[in-house]
Enzyme design. Structure first.
Site, PDB file in Angstrom:
ATOM      1  N   HIS A   1      50.604  77.493  -5.422  1.00 25.87           N
ATOM      2  CA  HIS A   1      49.287  77.447  -6.801  1.00 25.87           C
ATOM      3  C   HIS A   1      49.127  75.644  -6.840  1.00 25.87           C
ATOM      4  O   HIS A   1      50.374  74.940  -6.720  1.00 25.87           O
ATOM      5  CB  HIS A   1      50.353  77.925  -8.614  1.00 25.87           C
ATOM      6  CG  HIS A   1      48.980  77.401  -9.563  1.00 25.87           C
ATOM      7  ND1 HIS A   1      49.394  76.434 -10.625  1.00 25.87           N
ATOM      8  CD2 HIS A   1      48.322  78.190  -9.676  1.00 25.87           C
ATOM      9  CE1 HIS A   1      48.683  76.658 -10.959  1.00 25.87           C
ATOM     10  NE2 HIS A   1      47.843  77.294 -11.310  1.00 25.87           N
TER      11      HIS A   1
ATOM     12  N   ASP B   1      41.489  75.199  -7.644  1.00 24.41           N
ATOM     13  CA  ASP B   1      39.920  75.225  -8.184  1.00 24.41           C
ATOM     14  C   ASP B   1      39.021  74.173  -7.960  1.00 24.41           C
ATOM     15  O   ASP B   1      39.602  73.621  -7.490  1.00 24.41           O
ATOM     16  CB  ASP B   1      40.858  75.129  -9.693  1.00 24.41           C
ATOM     17  CG  ASP B   1      41.618  75.158 -10.193  1.00 24.41           C
ATOM     18  OD1 ASP B   1      42.279  76.902 -10.529  1.00 24.41           O
ATOM     19  OD2 ASP B   1      42.862  75.024 -10.245  1.00 24.41           O
TER      20      ASP B   1
ATOM     21  N   HIS C   1      41.745  71.043 -10.333  1.00 25.32           N
ATOM     22  CA  HIS C   1      41.363  72.078 -12.230  1.00 25.32           C
ATOM     23  C   HIS C   1      40.912  71.953 -13.064  1.00 25.32           C
ATOM     24  O   HIS C   1      40.202  72.756 -13.618  1.00 25.32           O
ATOM     25  CB  HIS C   1      42.676  71.564 -12.202  1.00 25.32           C
ATOM     26  CG  HIS C   1      43.003  73.547 -12.946  1.00 25.32           C
ATOM     27  ND1 HIS C   1      43.269  72.678 -14.864  1.00 25.32           N
ATOM     28  CD2 HIS C   1      43.222  74.596 -13.073  1.00 25.32           C
ATOM     29  CE1 HIS C   1      43.883  73.973 -15.362  1.00 25.32           C
ATOM     30  NE2 HIS C   1      43.748  74.699 -14.614  1.00 25.32           N
TER      31      HIS C   1
END
Length: 257
Positions: free
Chosen positions: A22, A51, A64
């Site tokens: 992640h 992201d 992000h």
């Protein structure tokens, strides 16, 4: 425990459960940096979550937040700044923000789960995947069901997509025996274990997803006991910040790849 016998997209061509790094693994504070993804690759990960936002001059940045404020030594909204300024920001005062195109090039064996954080990033991401022929290496997700649906319409079935919030809600309702519409074309449901105190992932949810040919990937799980409980339910992937913890759990079960 059930599994999806034949994943419907090459992106998922890995014996599940899939371990996802992640944001590259955020335990050291260097989230979404090339350094974090290098560390994840060195730890043995091949699936990365990230992201994307676009700069004022159209560069697709792996990051992000909509602003630089939280984790870098700079300030401002990425969408309002040119790459010449964004590129000078340093995460934790040390590491630059990477362009997503550069990450695709540096990690040619990696597969990327990409959360489209802003509408302006949608078309550039699809264009990049098309230009680099990275169809088997990228799965697109978003909290916005309409946004991920548009990505699917732009690219067609070559692009792997997950459900947005509305799709997950529909799947959850169906798992409880309540009629609900769900989008056709997604290949996975990527969900939190619970949301606002409401359970999302249980045996009924996993069974419903698998019956529809969908994998279930759960984010963001950093506790070994929770990882084990989810694997016992039959989930197909776990996203974690704590790379070594998930690797240990999967290794102990004999399913680390």
């Amino acid at each position: 425990m059930t599994r999806v016998p034949h994943p419907r997209h090459p992106y998922l061509g890995h014996a599940s459960p899939i371990p996802f790094a992640h944001r590259g693994g955020t335990a050291d504070g260097l989230e979404n940096t090339a350094a974090a993804f290098r560390r994840a690759a060195a730890t043995g990960y091949r699936y990365f979550e990230t992201d994307v936002h676009t700069t004022a001059d159209g560069k697709l940045v792996a990051f992000h937040d909509p602003t630089l404020d939280r984790v870098t030594d700079s300030r401002g909204r990425i969408a309002d700044l040119p790459w010449s300024e964004v590129g000078r920001a340093r995460v934790a005062g040390k590491e630059p923000l990477p362009l997503f195109e550069d990450l695709l090039e540096e990690f040619p064996e990696a597969r990327w789960n990409v959360d489209i954080k802003a509408e302006g990033a949608l078309a550039p991401l699809v264009d990049l995947v098309r230009r680099t022929a990275a169809w088997d290496r990228v799965c697109v997700g978003s909290f916005s069901e309409s946004r991920v649906s548009r990505a699917h319409r732009l690219a067609g079935p070559r692009l792997a997509t997950s459900y947005g919030v509305r799709g997950v809600l529909g799947l959850r309702l169906r798992s409880l025996g309540i009629p609900a519409a769900v989008r056709v074309g997604a290949v996975c449901a990527q969900v939190p274990e619970s949301q606002n105190g409401i359970k999302v992932v249980d045996r009924h949810f996993v069974r419903e997803a698998h019956a529809r040919g969908l994998q279930v990937h759960v984010w963001t799980v950093n506790d070994a006991d929770r990882m084990a409980a989810l694997l016992d339910l039959g989930v197909d992937g776990i996203m974690t910040d704590h790379l070594e913890t998930l690797r240990t759990v999967l290794t102990d079960r004999g399913v680390w790849f």
